[in-house]
Write an enzyme that holds these catalytic residues in place. Structure first.
Site, PDB file in Angstrom:
ATOM      1  N   LYS A  12       0.845  -1.083  -0.132  1.00 15.51           N
ATOM      2  CA  LYS A  12      -0.031  -0.042  -0.016  1.00 15.51           C
ATOM      3  C   LYS A  12       0.786   1.330   0.004  1.00 15.51           C
ATOM      4  O   LYS A  12       1.993   1.231   0.321  1.00 15.51           O
ATOM      5  CB  LYS A  12      -0.846   0.003   1.048  1.00 15.51           C
ATOM      6  CG  LYS A  12      -2.124  -1.147   1.120  1.00 15.51           C
ATOM      7  CD  LYS A  12      -2.877  -1.023   2.345  1.00 15.51           C
ATOM      8  CE  LYS A  12      -3.885  -2.116   2.490  1.00 15.51           C
ATOM      9  NZ  LYS A  12      -4.811  -1.777   3.542  1.00 15.51           N
ATOM     10  N   TYR A  52     -12.612  -2.136  -3.680  1.00 17.42           N
ATOM     11  CA  TYR A  52     -13.070  -2.355  -2.039  1.00 17.42           C
ATOM     12  C   TYR A  52     -14.737  -2.591  -2.159  1.00 17.42           C
ATOM     13  O   TYR A  52     -15.245  -2.150  -1.135  1.00 17.42           O
ATOM     14  CB  TYR A  52     -12.451  -1.361  -1.261  1.00 17.42           C
ATOM     15  CG  TYR A  52     -11.399  -1.571  -0.688  1.00 17.42           C
ATOM     16  CD1 TYR A  52     -10.602  -2.719  -0.246  1.00 17.42           C
ATOM     17  CD2 TYR A  52     -10.283  -0.511  -0.744  1.00 17.42           C
ATOM     18  CE1 TYR A  52      -9.346  -2.938   0.276  1.00 17.42           C
ATOM     19  CE2 TYR A  52      -8.766  -0.896  -0.331  1.00 17.42           C
ATOM     20  CZ  TYR A  52      -8.506  -1.949   0.270  1.00 17.42           C
ATOM     21  OH  TYR A  52      -7.469  -2.227   0.822  1.00 17.42           O
ATOM     22  N   ASN A 115      -1.853   0.218   6.754  1.00 17.30           N
ATOM     23  CA  ASN A 115      -1.483  -1.200   7.267  1.00 17.30           C
ATOM     24  C   ASN A 115      -0.557  -1.884   6.342  1.00 17.30           C
ATOM     25  O   ASN A 115      -0.391  -3.096   6.480  1.00 17.30           O
ATOM     26  CB  ASN A 115      -2.392  -1.935   7.987  1.00 17.30           C
ATOM     27  CG  ASN A 115      -3.453  -2.503   6.654  1.00 17.30           C
ATOM     28  OD1 ASN A 115      -3.393  -1.845   5.707  1.00 17.30           O
ATOM     29  ND2 ASN A 115      -4.508  -3.058   7.253  1.00 17.30           N
ATOM     30  N   HIS A 118      -2.066  -5.419   1.721  1.00 14.60           N
ATOM     31  CA  HIS A 118      -3.562  -6.139   1.472  1.00 14.60           C
ATOM     32  C   HIS A 118      -3.182  -7.472   1.085  1.00 14.60           C
ATOM     33  O   HIS A 118      -2.406  -7.798   0.196  1.00 14.60           O
ATOM     34  CB  HIS A 118      -4.297  -5.200   0.556  1.00 14.60           C
ATOM     35  CG  HIS A 118      -5.592  -5.992  -0.004  1.00 14.60           C
ATOM     36  ND1 HIS A 118      -6.686  -5.863   0.732  1.00 14.60           N
ATOM     37  CD2 HIS A 118      -5.652  -6.847  -1.082  1.00 14.60           C
ATOM     38  CE1 HIS A 118      -7.643  -6.837   0.196  1.00 14.60           C
ATOM     39  NE2 HIS A 118      -7.057  -7.207  -0.874  1.00 14.60           N
ATOM     40  N   GLU A 129      -9.801 -10.396  -7.456  1.00  6.70           N
ATOM     41  CA  GLU A 129      -8.827  -9.416  -7.187  1.00  6.70           C
ATOM     42  C   GLU A 129      -7.594  -9.765  -8.067  1.00  6.70           C
ATOM     43  O   GLU A 129      -7.152  -8.420  -8.788  1.00  6.70           O
ATOM     44  CB  GLU A 129      -8.514  -9.638  -5.823  1.00  6.70           C
ATOM     45  CG  GLU A 129      -9.238  -9.044  -4.763  1.00  6.70           C
ATOM     46  CD  GLU A 129      -8.710  -8.912  -3.352  1.00  6.70           C
ATOM     47  OE1 GLU A 129      -9.717  -8.627  -2.500  1.00  6.70           O
ATOM     48  OE2 GLU A 129      -7.845  -9.199  -2.949  1.00  6.70           O
TER      49      GLU A 129
END
Ligand code: CMP
Length: 136
Positions: A12, A52, A115, A118, A129
């Site tokens: 990310k 998402y 974080n 993913h 995905e």
């Protein structure tokens, strides 16, 4: 019996911004994941909203989509025996505060949004995905 799977991993914006890309890739490789495909891109907010979509009713959806589209990301297809679960174990809990020692989010995560990584949460979602980022 072997159960080789593929899963989608994203490094990310917070991790790319801190130049952690190679260190995180090394962690995956050292744990036996093969990086089958990779693509460094910056996506539009509208694309993040599609990616998402499962979270569209959540209160954090807008911030999440703003964030994923805020800078470059590295999308990767990882392959290994039981890759989906093994990747989730290696990433650690969604909130870095709850993540166990030795996990990527414990080591590098800053907050529940930032974080660092993913990973697909099921084999079915991994297919969707992977298709999302690697259609061609
Ligand atoms: P990720 O695995 O990319 O999937 C959805 C993301 O939403 C998650 O990581 C978090 O970064 C983010 N997020 C923000 N707030 C929450 C929350 N309260 N619960 C779960 N995920 C959250």
């Amino acid at each position: 019996m072997s159960n080789i799977e593929q899963t989608l991993s994203i490094i990310k914006p917070d991790a790319i911004e801190r130049n952690l890309e190679n260190q995180i890739k090394e962690i995956f490789k050292n744990k036996g994941f093969k990086i089958i495909k990779e693509k460094k891109i910056q996506i539009e907010k509208s694309e993040a909203e599609k990616f998402y979509k499962v979270h569209e009713t959540k209160p954090f959806y807008n911030d999440l989509c703003e964030y994923l589209s805020s800078g470059p990301i590295l999308a990767m297809v990882l392959e290994k025996e039981n890759a989906v679960l093994k990747n989730r174990e290696l990433m650690g809990a969604t909130n870095p505060e709850d993540a166990s020692e030795g996990t990527i989010r414990k080591k590098y995560g800053i907050s529940i949004d930032k974080n660092s990584v993913h990973g697909s949460d099921s084999v079915e979602n991994a297919k969707i995905e992977i298709e999302f980022f690697f259609k061609d």
